[in-house]
Design a protein around this motif. Structure first.
Motif, PDB file in Angstrom:
ATOM      1  N   UNK A 242       1.142  -6.342  19.713  1.00  0.00           N
ATOM      2  CA  UNK A 242       0.932  -6.794  18.192  1.00  0.00           C
ATOM      3  C   UNK A 242       1.148  -5.050  17.162  1.00  0.00           C
ATOM      4  N   UNK A 243       2.029  -5.622  16.258  1.00  0.00           N
ATOM      5  CA  UNK A 243       2.069  -4.435  15.389  1.00  0.00           C
ATOM      6  C   UNK A 243       0.415  -4.018  14.676  1.00  0.00           C
ATOM      7  N   UNK A 244       0.199  -2.192  14.688  1.00  0.00           N
ATOM      8  CA  UNK A 244      -0.531  -1.758  13.873  1.00  0.00           C
ATOM      9  C   UNK A 244      -0.263  -0.525  13.097  1.00  0.00           C
ATOM     10  N   UNK A 245      -0.869  -0.803  11.728  1.00  0.00           N
ATOM     11  CA  UNK A 245      -0.743  -0.097  10.162  1.00  0.00           C
ATOM     12  C   UNK A 245      -1.554   1.076  10.390  1.00  0.00           C
ATOM     13  N   UNK A 246      -1.694   1.881  10.446  1.00  0.00           N
ATOM     14  CA  UNK A 246      -1.778   2.916   9.327  1.00  0.00           C
ATOM     15  C   UNK A 246      -1.650   4.668   8.693  1.00  0.00           C
ATOM     16  N   UNK A 247      -2.095   4.125   8.216  1.00  0.00           N
ATOM     17  CA  UNK A 247      -1.936   4.731   6.582  1.00  0.00           C
ATOM     18  C   UNK A 247      -2.363   6.226   6.881  1.00  0.00           C
ATOM     19  N   UNK A 248      -2.216   7.511   6.945  1.00  0.00           N
ATOM     20  CA  UNK A 248      -2.461   8.657   6.867  1.00  0.00           C
ATOM     21  C   UNK A 248      -2.956   9.069   5.669  1.00  0.00           C
ATOM     22  N   UNK A 249      -3.860   9.902   5.250  1.00  0.00           N
ATOM     23  CA  UNK A 249      -3.895  10.830   3.527  1.00  0.00           C
ATOM     24  C   UNK A 249      -3.684  11.972   3.840  1.00  0.00           C
TER      25      UNK A 249
END
Length: 244
Positions: free
Chosen positions: A160-167
């Protein structure tokens, strides 16, 4: 820096409408092409199509473009499907189990692992770019796909796709075999998971990418090279046959 936007399971692009079924394990993308509208896909991605959909395959970008695609883990040829004389249907799927994810690219450039590219609107430019000696994404390739323009891009994820937003300023480490897509402007380095080569080898981890935000990372939850390693003991060896 604009983000890669993950789109809903169904929607409308400029050249086609799309629907993604059977997510996330065995996803299938159904594209409805308008009359004389086209879509570019990875070679071998077609599952089925209407009788009026025409396939053309050519070596875009000349010999050098074909060489770059080949070393980048892609076919030397680009497949283009066009609906002739009316609307047409095209279904696509990746070679491995997992997800198909529609993304909206909005005028920026993004890097995509070559093994994760499935299809793109003709309005998007898809080039195989040299990532530098530090880049070894997907099948140990020093090349990545660089997607630019505005339009809908279909990528695949093994698992599956995993999304991670970095500050801003946040550091984050990703195994390179799990990377799917990221903004081309994101800062990153490639290094071993530990400073010790011995510890890196014994940990079972290979090269990792250390990113620095801001930006968005798209990752796949499974690594096909890791799966191959698990299955390798079950494959017959070359000298396992008996001699008479």
């Amino acid at each position: 820096m604009t983000e890669l936007h993950v789109l809903p399971d169904a929607g409308q692009a400029g050249a086609f409408s799309y629907r993604i079924d059977y997510r996330p394990a065995f996803a299938l993308a159904t594209l409805l092409l308008g009359p004389e509208q086209s879509v570019k896909t990875e070679a071998g991605a077609m599952v089925s199509m209407s009788g009026n959909v025409e396939l053309t395959s050519k070596m875009e970008g000349g010999l050098w473009g074909a060489v770059k695609r080949g070393v980048g883990g892609r076919s030397a040829f680009v497949s283009t499907y066009t609906a002739r004389g009316g609307p047409g249907e095209l279904t696509l799927a990746p070679a491995t189990p997992g997800d198909v994810v529609p993304l909206h690219v909005a005028g920026d450039t993004y890097n995509v692992a070559a093994s994760c590219y499935l299809a793109a609107e003709p309005s998007l430019g898809v080039e195989t770019g040299w990532g530098g000696a530090r880049s070894f994404f997907g099948s140990d390739s020093a090349f990545v796909l660089q997607v630019s323009g505005t339009g809908v891009l279909l990528v695949t994820a093994f698992g599956a796709l995993h999304r991670r937003v970095l500050a801003d300023g946040e550091r984050y480490v990703v195994d390179t075999g799990h990377l799917v897509a990221w903004h081309a402007g994101m800062a990153y380095t490639i290094n071993k998971v530990t400073k010790s080569l011995f510890r890196s080898v014994t940990s079972g981890e290979g090269l990792v990418a250390t990113f620095t935000g801001p930006g968005t990372l798209l990752m796949q939850t499974r690594n096909i090279e890791a799966l191959a390693g698990v299955l390798r003991p079950f494959f017959p060896s070359g000298n396992s046959g008996s001699s008479d």
